[in-house]
Scaffold this active site. Structure first.
Site, PDB file in Angstrom:
ATOM      1  N   ILE A  16       0.853  -1.206   0.000  1.00  0.00           N
ATOM      2  CA  ILE A  16       0.000   0.000   0.000  1.00  0.00           C
ATOM      3  C   ILE A  16       0.884   1.250   0.000  1.00  0.00           C
ATOM      4  CG2 ILE A  16      -1.980   1.144   1.086  1.00  0.00           C
ATOM      5  CD1 ILE A  16      -2.530  -1.518   2.581  1.00  0.00           C
ATOM      6  N   ASP A  35      11.992   2.908   5.169  1.00  0.00           N
ATOM      7  CA  ASP A  35      11.693   1.475   5.037  1.00  0.00           C
ATOM      8  C   ASP A  35      13.008   0.719   5.169  1.00  0.00           C
ATOM      9  OD1 ASP A  35      10.771  -1.133   3.977  1.00  0.00           O
ATOM     10  OD2 ASP A  35       9.025   0.004   3.315  1.00  0.00           O
ATOM     11  N   SER A 128      -7.198  -1.097  10.305  1.00  0.00           N
ATOM     12  CA  SER A 128      -7.738  -2.234   9.558  1.00  0.00           C
ATOM     13  C   SER A 128      -9.154  -2.556  10.009  1.00  0.00           C
ATOM     14  CB  SER A 128      -6.849  -3.448   9.816  1.00  0.00           C
ATOM     15  OG  SER A 128      -7.498  -4.626   9.418  1.00  0.00           O
ATOM     16  N   TYR A 153      -2.126  -9.644  15.889  1.00  0.00           N
ATOM     17  CA  TYR A 153      -2.092  -8.603  14.856  1.00  0.00           C
ATOM     18  C   TYR A 153      -3.267  -7.639  15.037  1.00  0.00           C
ATOM     19  CZ  TYR A 153      -3.532  -6.505  10.463  1.00  0.00           C
ATOM     20  OH  TYR A 153      -3.996  -5.619   9.524  1.00  0.00           O
ATOM     21  N   LYS A 157      -3.599  -3.413  16.148  1.00  0.00           N
ATOM     22  CA  LYS A 157      -4.339  -2.336  15.472  1.00  0.00           C
ATOM     23  C   LYS A 157      -5.291  -1.650  16.453  1.00  0.00           C
ATOM     24  CE  LYS A 157      -2.348  -2.613  11.526  1.00  0.00           C
ATOM     25  NZ  LYS A 157      -1.404  -1.566  11.095  1.00  0.00           N
ATOM     26  N   TYR A 181      -8.613   0.042   6.684  1.00  0.00           N
ATOM     27  CA  TYR A 181      -8.585  -0.570   5.356  1.00  0.00           C
ATOM     28  C   TYR A 181      -9.392  -1.851   5.344  1.00  0.00           C
ATOM     29  CZ  TYR A 181      -4.064   1.982   5.164  1.00  0.00           C
ATOM     30  OH  TYR A 181      -3.058   2.895   5.239  1.00  0.00           O
ATOM     31  N   PHE A 222     -11.293 -21.497   1.642  1.00  0.00           N
ATOM     32  CA  PHE A 222     -11.407 -21.853   3.057  1.00  0.00           C
ATOM     33  C   PHE A 222     -12.873 -21.854   3.503  1.00  0.00           C
ATOM     34  CE2 PHE A 222      -6.951 -19.860   3.465  1.00  0.00           C
ATOM     35  CZ  PHE A 222      -6.339 -21.071   3.199  1.00  0.00           C
TER      36      PHE A 222
END
Ligand code: UD1
Length: 342
Positions: A16, A35, A128, A153, A157, A181, A222
């Site tokens: 992104i 980065d 997210s 994770y 967030k 997102y 899945f």
């Protein structure tokens, strides 16, 4: 460009991040990428240069290293920051939670503290839809209650959003926009940049394109026993360039806000698409036959979620422009380009 506002973009070489860097350059900003390329590749810089005609500025630094970050803040006057740099693999975060907490939270703390120290006010944070967990409704608004996270994770967030909110409650001068997102897919229309997953991808669309090109033998869906029209999970897939553009609209909006602002905005299309619909649409736009099978559910998957995108349009004036077909076509063109390079 002379006098172009400098924007610090942590994780600017990632999926992104790199597309957002392109948008920033095209909209008259001067992005400064930080980065350390642990999860990205240097060839992305060439791709950005190919599209924009200019090599972006890059500092190879770990955002967790505060002193190195301070030296970057000393070199530039930033109009704002977009903080992407973070780990994002749900499964890995269950195996190595501390790695996720340290990286995702310490990097954010460094960014908040340095922005306050250097008077950088406009702060866009990569959040997210994972913060909604398994929502009570299918369409989520920003006011939809946050549910307990299903992975470390997801926890990072939620904690990150809370950290920013607490900073604002403590009278920080920051103006914060958390963009939640949904599922970014696709690649730049030119195929000069795109997604470069390390190892076997865990996300659906790179798995689809790598299977179609023959890098992977078969895609597993899945679960087909969810309570959805075709039994497979539903998500909100957004073209990565649409998502990149959301950041530009967000930055512009922030610069017109008062200090001490905190805002959450969903970044999605508002359309729910099932895994089987992804497969069928992909086969249509690519003319490729995909080898796929139905397998068991993946642990931690929510059955269906998509964005209510109204606030993004009302507040930021931003909405998505690209279709699912374009997203999958661009993802496929990118995969083919990678195959031709190898
Ligand atoms: C998740 C998180 C998202 C996070 C992202 C990062 C949620 C709701 N979303 O997205 O916040 O940023 O991971 O990686 O927690 N699928 C298959 N076969 C595959 C791969 C995926 O059927 O081989 C299905 C999944 O079951 C899911 C859909 O495809 O229904 C999308 O999966 P994926 O691309 O991994 O994204 P999310 O899990 O939605």
């Amino acid at each position: 460009m002379e006098n172009a506002p400098n924007i610090l973009v942590t994780g600017g070489a990632g999926f992104i991040g790199s597309h957002t860097v392109v948008s920033l350059m095209q909209q008259g900003y001067n992005p400064v990428i930080v980065d350390d390329f642990r999860n990205s590749e240097k060839r992305v810089l060439k791709g950005i240069e190919k599209i924009t005609g200019k090599r972006p500025i890059v500092h190879e630094v770990d955002v967790v290293n505060k002193e190195s970050m301070r030296s970057i803040f000393e070199q530039y006057t930033f109009e704002g920051i977009i903080h992407f740099a973070a780990y994002k693999a749900v499964g890995e975060s269950v195996q190595e939670p501390l790695k996720y907490y340290r990286n995702n939270l310490v990097s954010l703390m460094n960014c908040i503290e340095l922005c306050e120290e250097f008077g950088v006010k406009n702060f866009v944070f990569s959040s997210s839809c994972t913060v909604y967990g398994e929502p009570d409704g299918i369409v989520v608004k920003e006011t939809t209650p946050v549910k307990p996270a299903s992975s470390p994770y997801g926890q990072t967030k939620q904690i990150s959003e809370q950290m920013l909110k607490d900073a604002i409650a403590s009278k920080s001068d920051l103006r914060v926009l958390c963009l939640r997102y949904f599922n970014p897919i696709g690649a730049h229309e030119s195929s000069s940049i795109g997604e470069l997953p390390l190892g076997i991808p865990s996300n659906l669309v790179p798995y689809v394109t790598q299977t179609a090109i023959g890098k992977l033998p078969q895609l597993t869906v899945f679960g087909d026993d969810y309570d959805t029209p075709d039994g497979s999970c539903i998500r909100d897939y957004i073209h990565v360039m649409d998502l990149a553009e959301a950041h530009i609209f967000g930055l512009r909006w922030l610069t017109h806000q008062d200090d001490n602002t905190y805002q959450i905005v969903n970044a999605g299309t508002g359309v729910g698409v099932s895994v089987l619909e992804i497969i069928h649409t992909f086969e249509k736009v690519s003319n490729a036959k995909l080898n796929w099978t139905i397998g068991p559910r993946r642990e931690g998957d929510v059955s269906q979620i998509y964005a209510d995108p109204k606030l993004a349009e009302d507040l930021l004036g931003w909405k998505t422009k690209r279709s699912l077909e374009e997203s999958l076509r661009d993802a496929w063109n990118w995969e083919q380009k990678l195959a031709n390079e190898e």
